[in-house]
Design an enzyme around this catalytic site. Sequence first.
Site, PDB file in Angstrom:
ATOM      1  N   SER A  70       0.790  -1.229   0.000  1.00  0.00           N
ATOM      2  CA  SER A  70       0.000   0.000   0.000  1.00  0.00           C
ATOM      3  C   SER A  70       0.827   1.286   0.000  1.00  0.00           C
ATOM      4  O   SER A  70       1.498   1.597  -0.966  1.00  0.00           O
ATOM      5  CB  SER A  70      -0.941  -0.064   1.197  1.00  0.00           C
ATOM      6  N   ASP A 291      -2.061   1.372  -3.314  1.00  0.00           N
ATOM      7  CA  ASP A 291      -2.930   0.281  -3.780  1.00  0.00           C
ATOM      8  C   ASP A 291      -4.377   0.756  -3.940  1.00  0.00           C
ATOM      9  O   ASP A 291      -5.300  -0.058  -4.014  1.00  0.00           O
ATOM     10  CB  ASP A 291      -2.847  -0.949  -2.863  1.00  0.00           C
TER      11      ASP A 291
HETATM   12  C1  G16 Z   1      -3.054   0.553   6.597  1.00  0.00           C
HETATM   13  C2  G16 Z   1      -4.359   0.272   7.277  1.00  0.00           C
HETATM   14  C3  G16 Z   1      -4.997   1.574   7.717  1.00  0.00           C
HETATM   15  C4  G16 Z   1      -4.019   2.354   8.596  1.00  0.00           C
HETATM   16  C5  G16 Z   1      -2.657   2.514   7.901  1.00  0.00           C
HETATM   17  C6  G16 Z   1      -1.597   3.072   8.813  1.00  0.00           C
HETATM   18  O1  G16 Z   1      -3.295   1.345   5.473  1.00  0.00           O
HETATM   19  O2  G16 Z   1      -5.203  -0.410   6.386  1.00  0.00           O
HETATM   20  O3  G16 Z   1      -6.162   1.269   8.417  1.00  0.00           O
HETATM   21  O4  G16 Z   1      -4.516   3.614   8.883  1.00  0.00           O
HETATM   22  O5  G16 Z   1      -2.193   1.247   7.473  1.00  0.00           O
HETATM   23  O6  G16 Z   1      -1.441   2.189   9.893  1.00  0.00           O
HETATM   24  P1  G16 Z   1      -0.290   2.330  10.954  1.00  0.00           P
HETATM   25  O7  G16 Z   1      -0.400   3.711  11.526  1.00  0.00           O
HETATM   26  O8  G16 Z   1      -0.549   1.252  11.947  1.00  0.00           O
HETATM   27  O9  G16 Z   1       1.029   2.185  10.234  1.00  0.00           O
HETATM   28  P2  G16 Z   1      -2.676   1.019   4.059  1.00  0.00           P
HETATM   29  O10 G16 Z   1      -3.326   1.991   3.156  1.00  0.00           O
HETATM   30  O11 G16 Z   1      -1.202   1.175   4.196  1.00  0.00           O
HETATM   31  O12 G16 Z   1      -3.076  -0.418   3.829  1.00  0.00           O
END
Ligand code: G16
Length: 550
Positions: A70, A291
Amino acid sequence: MASQNQALLQTIAKAADQYPKPPVTFGYGTAGFRTLGERLPSVIFRVGMLAVLRSQRLNGATIGVMVTASHNPEPDNGVKLVDPAGEMLEQSWEAHATALANCETTESLIGTYEALAAQLRVDINSPASVVYAYDTRPSGPALIQALEAGLGAFGGRVKTVNLGITTTPVLHYVVKATNDKSGTYGAPTIKGYYEKLATALKTLVGNRAPLAPLYVDCANGVGAVALEEFGKCVEDIITFKPLNTDTKTKGALNSQCGADFVKTRQQLPPSVAEAGVLAKPETRGASFDGDADRIVYYYLRDGKNFRLLDGDKIAVLAALFIEDLVKRAKLQAKIKVGVVQTAYANGSSTKFIKERNIPVTCTATGVKHLHHAALKYDVGVYFEANGHGTVLFSSGALETLHKTQPNSPEEDKAIKNLLALSELINQAVGDALSDLLLVEVVLAHRAWGAAEWDAGYEDLPNRLVKVEVPDRTIFLTTDAERKLTSPVGLQKLIDEAVAKVDQGRSFVRPSGTEDCVRVYAEAATTASTEQLAAVVTDLVKQAAAAIATA
Ligand code: G16
């Protein structure tokens, strides 16, 4: 049966020998496993094994596997599992994924797998079904080979569908549609998804003039591929002007562009600024992440000043519009709209929503948490401030909408629009493309531009800092991640710093996708926000260093 199992386990062991575990400890984080792509082949092989087990446990229902990291930098990659309704993997299974990923040898892997199957009462010889996809990262094809080796070890027992390079939300949709026995959700293909969105969009736009062209920063990721394909389905309604569509140049993905860059830096991607495309005040732009499951909007106020319209602004726009439609349909007594946010939601947005008597729930970061909280409302609008979110219509709400006999053309129209929205909005997971259409539809219905949308409330100044520490696992949280329980004593120091600042709020949590700790601060002025963020960042560094040297 026992000999059949042993033969299968031997075949899996032989295949697993080709994917030895590196000397790394893996954890199933906010959105699955995420780290450098080169470290992941063994994990992906084992995720394949787990996907089969999960499918077998659920009587052969189709499970999804998405290979993506992502918003992370290009050398990273990751993998997450998708449950039959298109939701994130049930949380209790995350421990099984972590256990398999961390088995040091093939022998322990096979032993753990066999024990897990016995504990879960799964016949490992029963049929299974897995659909998978990957994004544009250079490490994707090798990781898909590892996944196919894991799935292939089960031979003809597993039915597989490779969707190829596509977005995370498309994979979620296909999983949900494949498992939908009623056949009403849509065709279980990428094309089926685009057609579903296009049909709903046509209904909602009606006989209005075509929508204004929209500049979309695709983060040089898979969103560029999706936008190009989908754009052809709706070219008579909306024209997309894609930017940052280079999926081939090494290092381009998420670099100086994309939703995460815009949200964290609170500025235009330099490429968008240089293109000068937003100079006209009525022009708006949007950024996807790598993504295409997140989106943020922006425009230049008076043609000059950058204004961010993030996940909070999208949640407010969507919730108030849906609430209005429910009122017009005279269904307020039967359909309650609620909003789900995380601690990152700007305090002004939460206040604004609550003042309109719409209930707000706060959960921990991660779509998996928000999604489950949103299911408790008849219509649950969930968005993270970073632009990740969607709107869920409960089966009860849909039934009410289908069964209600309208008493006036206005009620009839409101009901039809609500039903079309439930088709337009991805019911499995947040999708940048579907959310984009939602925003454009609401703006068209309201006859608003970005400035009118922005006018609702003013964000408190805020700052998000990534802090690198020797060991982020020492940071433990409670109260929807708003308070630290470890390191002991640190929360008290943060509280003291916050108390000194007008409208101050700050919290600290370990990232579940990157090797860092995140510090969030907001306050009445930009200067006090910056100061609060700096003080809390220092406190975090000192506490981490003290523990590392103890
Ligand atoms: C993922 C999660 C999101 C989250 C983000 C950041 O996003 O699907 O819900 O907000 O990571 O998470 P963290 O602060 O724990 O690093 P993505 O878009 O990277 O899949």
